[in-house]
Write an enzyme that holds these catalytic residues in place. Structure first.
Site, PDB file in Angstrom:
ATOM      1  N   HIS A 247      68.918  34.282  12.149  1.00 40.44           N
ATOM      2  CA  HIS A 247      67.946  35.181  12.599  1.00 40.44           C
ATOM      3  C   HIS A 247      67.941  36.205  13.329  1.00 40.44           C
ATOM      4  CE1 HIS A 247      63.480  33.781  11.201  1.00 40.44           C
ATOM      5  NE2 HIS A 247      63.437  35.511  11.960  1.00 40.44           N
TER       6      HIS A 247
ATOM      7  N   PRO B  55      68.604  40.652  -5.916  1.00 37.91           N
ATOM      8  CA  PRO B  55      67.126  41.321  -5.817  1.00 37.91           C
ATOM      9  C   PRO B  55      66.520  42.149  -5.223  1.00 37.91           C
ATOM     10  CG  PRO B  55      67.410  39.040  -6.840  1.00 37.91           C
ATOM     11  CD  PRO B  55      68.248  39.164  -6.090  1.00 37.91           C
TER      12      PRO B  55
ATOM     13  N   ASP C 177      61.542  35.214   0.822  1.00 37.92           N
ATOM     14  CA  ASP C 177      62.414  35.202   1.911  1.00 37.92           C
ATOM     15  C   ASP C 177      61.461  34.354   2.517  1.00 37.92           C
ATOM     16  OD1 ASP C 177      64.514  36.542   4.017  1.00 37.92           O
ATOM     17  OD2 ASP C 177      62.511  36.412   4.652  1.00 37.92           O
TER      18      ASP C 177
END
Ligand code: A2P
Length: 316
Positions: free
Chosen positions: A110, A13, A43
Site C-alpha cells: 500500500h 479492467p 478496489d
C-alpha cells in the site's frame, strides 16, 4: 469494458470502483449496485476497514448469478505494519477471509512506509520503522512469492516513485504489474508514468475526482476542487456531461486504470457511463495545461514528529 494489458499478458479492467472512505454499510450496497450495473473491478484495502462488507457485496452478486468470480477483478492491499516478510502472507490470508474469497486478482504494497507490527496508525515516533530498519526489497520478495501460492494472481505496489520501483526490481528481479498512484489533472505525473511504461508497469489512478470526501484534517485550506475547475466544467458542458465524467474519461484516454469512489447509486452509474465518453485532442491539450504537481494525498500523515519519513523522502 476497456482493458489494459499487464506484463504477463493478463487483461486488467481499466475502470473500477474505489472503496476508500466508503462506510461499511454503504460500501456493501455500493459494490452490489456497481456489479449489477456492469462494474467488473473492485478496489479494496485492509486499511479501509470495510473488506468484510466489500466481500459481502461481491458474494451476493455472485450468489445472485450477476457474475462469476472469474468475471471480476478484485484488488486489495498490504498494510504498513505487515512489511516484515513473515507477516506478508498472513496479512493477505486475513484480507481473503474478510473478503470471503479464495484469491484476489491483485495484491499491492500500500505504501513505501513501514510500521511496527500491529500499529494501524502511528501515534509515536517509536511506532515507525525506517526503510533502513525494514527495507522494501524483502517485503517485495515476500509479495512476489504470493503468486506461487495462488492467493493472488498479480502483485504490485502503490504510492511508489520511479526510484523505489527501480530499487525493488533491481533487488528482487520481479517487476510490479501495477503501481496505484494519485493521478488527476492537477497531478499528472508524466515522468513517473513514462518510467513505469518503460518497464511495462500499468498505472491505476486514485483520487481521480480529487477525493473530495477526505476528512477535513487531510485537506489544505487553500485546496481547489477539481470538480469545480472551469476548464473541466467547460469541456463537460460542451459534451453535455458532468465534470466527474470528464475526469474519468481523461484518465482512461491517458491509458491508465481509474477507480472513482462513490457510494451513491446514481453517481456509480454515471461514473461507469463516463467510460463511453471520448475527449477530443483539444480537450486533452487543455487538460494537460492544468498540471500543478499538487497532491491531495501528500502523505504528510507519515511525517509526524519523530517519524523517519518526510514528504520529500516519501515521493523521492
Ligand atoms: P459519493 O460517494 O457521495 O458519490 P475520488 O474517487 O477522487 O476519491 O472521489 C470520491 C469523492 O467524489 C466522494 O466524495 C464521492 O462522493 C464523490 N463522487 C463520486 N462520483 C461523483 C460524481 N459523479 N460527481 C460528483 N462527485 C462524485
Amino acid at each position: 469494458m476497456k482493458t489494459l494489458t499487464l506484463l504477463d499478458g493478463t487483461a486488467f479492467p481499466a475502470f473500477g470502483l474505489g472503496t476508500w472512505l466508503s462506510a461499511p454499510d454503504a460500501v456493501y450496497r455500493a459494490v452490489r449496485v456497481a456489479i449489477e450495473r456492469g462494474y467488473r473491478h473492485i478496489d479494496a484495502a485492509w486499511i479501509y476497514l470495510n473488506e468484510e462488507e466489500v466481500g459481502r457485496g461481491i458474494g451476493e452478486a455472485i450468489a445472485a448469478g450477476d457474475v462469476t468470480r472469474e468475471d471480476l477483478w478484485v484488488t486489495t492491499k498490504l498494510w504498513n505494519d505487515c512489511h516484515a516478510p513473515e507477516h506478508v502472507q498472513p496479512a493477505l490470508e486475513r484480507s481473503l477471509k474478510l473478503l470471503g474469497l479464495d484469491y484476489v486478482d491483485l495484491y499491492l504494497m500500500h505504501w513505501p512506509v513501514a510500521l511496527q507490527h500491529k500499529v494501524v496508525r502511528p501515534k509515536t515516533a517509536e511506532q515507525y520503522l525506517s526503510l533502513d530498519e525494514c527495507p522494501l526489497p524483502p517485503t517485495w520478495e515476500a509479495m512476489a512469492k504470493l503468486t506461487e501460492s495462488g492467493l493472488t494472481k498479480q502483485v504490485g505496489v502503490s504510492n511508489f516513485s520511479a526510484s523505489k520501483i527501480a530499487q525493488i526490481v533491481d533487488a528482487v528481479g520481479v517487476t510490479p504489474a501495477v503501481n496505484q498512484i494519485e493521478l488527476h489533472p492537477y497531478l499528472q505525473q508524466d515522468a513517473l508514468l513514462a518510467a513505469m511504461k518503460a518497464r511495462g508497469i500499468v498505472a491505476t489512478a486514485y483520487a481521480p475526482l480529487g477525493s473530495g470526501g477526505r476528512p477535513a484534517g487531510m485537506k489544505r485550506e487553500d485546496e481547489t476542487s477539481l470538480l469545480d475547475d472551469p476548464t473541466i466544467a467547460g469541456i463537460a458542458a460542451r459534451h453535455g456531461k458532468s465534470a466527474a465524467q470528464v475526469l474519468i474519461a481523461w484518465a482512461l484516454a491517458r491509458g491508465t486504470a481509474v477507480i472513482p469512489k462513490s457510494t451513491n447509486a446514481d453517481r456509480i452509474a454515471a461514473n461507469l457511463a463516463a467510460t463511453e465518453l471520448e475527449l477530443s485532442p483539444g480537450d486533452m491539450q487543455a487538460i494537460a495545461g492544468l498540471d500543478e504537481g499538487a497532491r491531495y494525498v501528500d502523505g504528510g500523515f507519515w511525517c509526524t514528529t519523530g517519524s523517519p519519513y518526510t514528504v520529500d523522502s516519501l515521493w523521492a
